[in-house]
Design a protein around this motif. Structure first.
Motif: not given
Ligand code: FSX
Ligand code: SF4
Ligand code: F3S
Length: 407
Positions: A88-99, A131-136, A249-254
């Protein structure tokens, strides 16, 4: 002394328990392999931020121990055993891989605020920044034509790969003209549909986007509907007005961990967050069971932290995990603050949950349990007989346990 039959029975039970444990072990071993493989895949994707999450946390004075504590809590929240904490920790660290593309429709921006407005940024909000927020629309620097161009670019560049998060209901009356956005005056419904067509997954953040929300309250002059209704797509609903930062955040993490959609209830809400009633996880529940109620705000019961049912708490009819996650970095939640639940994560709560500050009484709340009228049992009993009220809602709870909420 145990006779032969008791010994046989206990052996039988022990064997049964072992078989179950072995089945669980096998399941979790396989799951761990799958999630680790998914994390490795994410690792291969290009990082979209120059600064790693580790550095960001360090700069904010958050040490590794705090981060691992956060990962442990996140793991429990997603109903994963402790052995998954490093994953889970690793996934959070890699959150910027998801646009991510985050759209605002008709709403108050409270959902974004729930996540972002804090004096000391929480780990959740820092992960959200990462997280890679491409547009907000609330967060990006661009405005006007440039902002519209950014959305087009992000949709084109990450076609089929981005996660679309949408906040707000979508007005449909007058061909959608109640909501126009940007210099070209595009309609909200057009933007929502275009973005939904090329998304890898769609999350409706907040009750407005999940079910229409306050905009859709009767008489719903703008004809506001949910994201799923406006687009006809399969949408994961993360309701709450607003939802907690943990549920967002949990939904994204999932999604980061599994790459698939979570188990959902009948309203497309992730079960890990919305499978239990507020009432069943409430710190005042002991007072409810004991028949100790606040009769009016400011009375002795209010000072003692008694149950808020009689001053309108809709916790018995509402599915959410707010008592566990709370808001404002875990500071508090409505019932802790002394105000009853308004049912904000349920469809059409503005219209169906009755008067704020009053119990539903004899009103049949018939959307939750497919018209079973389960709540009639609780409410017809009348507020005079406290113990019977408790019994009535317990009957409702039993029905809740055997029948998931269904339209
Ligand atoms: Fe709705 Fe979100 Fe309530 Fe507000 O934008 S869920 S009105 S808290 O903010 O959509
Ligand atoms: Fe808590 Fe409300 Fe249930 Fe009382 S009625 S126990 S305050 S959820
Ligand atoms: Fe909403 Fe009720 Fe929780 S009002 S925030 S579901 S306590």
């Amino acid at each position: 002394m145990e006779d032969r039959r008791d010994i046989m029975m206990s052996m039988f039970k022990a064997n049964g328990a072992n078989a179950e444990t072995n089945k669980d072990d096998k399941y979790y071993k396989q799951l761990k392999n799958d999630l680790d493989a998914r994390v490795k895949q994410l690792e291969k994707l290009p990082a979209m931020h120059d600064v790693s999450l580790k550095e960001t946390l360090k700069n904010e004075g958050i040490n590794r121990r705090d981060f691992m504590k956060w990962a442990t809590a996140a793991c429990a929240m997603l109903s994963l055993p402790a052995g998954f904490v490093p994953t889970v920790a690793k996934a959070a660290e890699l959150a910027d891989r998801l646009p991510i593309i985050w759209l605002h429709m008709a709403e108050c921006t409270g959902c974004s605020e729930s996540l972002l407005r804090s004096a000391n940024p929480s780990i959740d909000s820092l992960i959200f920044d990462h997280i890679s927020l491409e547009y907000h629309e609330t967060l990006m620097a661009a405005s006007g034509w440039q902002a519209e161009q950014n959305l087009e670019n992000a949709m084109h560049k990450y076609k089929g790969k981005y996660v679309l998060m949408v906040e707000g209901g979508i007005p449909m009356n007058n061909q959608g003209e109640f909501l126009t956005i940007g210099g070209h005056g595009k309609k909200g419904v057009e933007i929502a549909n275009a973005a939904a067509n090329d998304a890898a997954a769609i999350f409706a953040i907040g009750t407005c986007s999940s079910f229409g929300g306050v905009q859709a309250a009767a008489p719903n002059p703008t004809g506001a509907v949910s994201m799923s209704e406006a687009t006809g797509k399969n949408v994961i609903n993360v309701p709450g007005c607003p939802p907690s930062e943990k549920n967002i955040v949990g939904t994204l993490l999932h999604f980061l961990l599994y790459g698939t959609l979570p188990a959902l209830d009948a309203y497309n809400r992730p079960q890990w967050a919305y499978k239990r009633r507020v009432h069943d996880q409430c710190e005042r529940r002991g007072h409810f069971d004991a028949g100790e109620f606040v009769e009016q705000y400011g009375d002795h019961g209010a000072k003692e932290g008694y149950c808020l049912y009689k001053v309108g708490c809709k916790g018995p009819y509402t599915f959410n995990n707010c008592s566990k996650n709370k808001f404002n970095q875990g500071t508090s939640w409505p019932i802790q603050a002394g105000f009853g639940c308004m049912g904000c994560s349920e469809p059409d709560f503005w219209d169906t949950m009755g008067v704020v500050g009053e119990p539903l009484k004899d009103r049949l709340y018939h959307t939750t349990f497919g018209g079973l009228g389960a709540d009639a049992t609780a409410d017809k009993i009348g507020m005079g007989v406290l113990t019977l009220t408790a019994v009535g809602i317990a009957a409702h709870a039993t029905i809740a346990a055997i029948k998931p909420p269904k339209e």
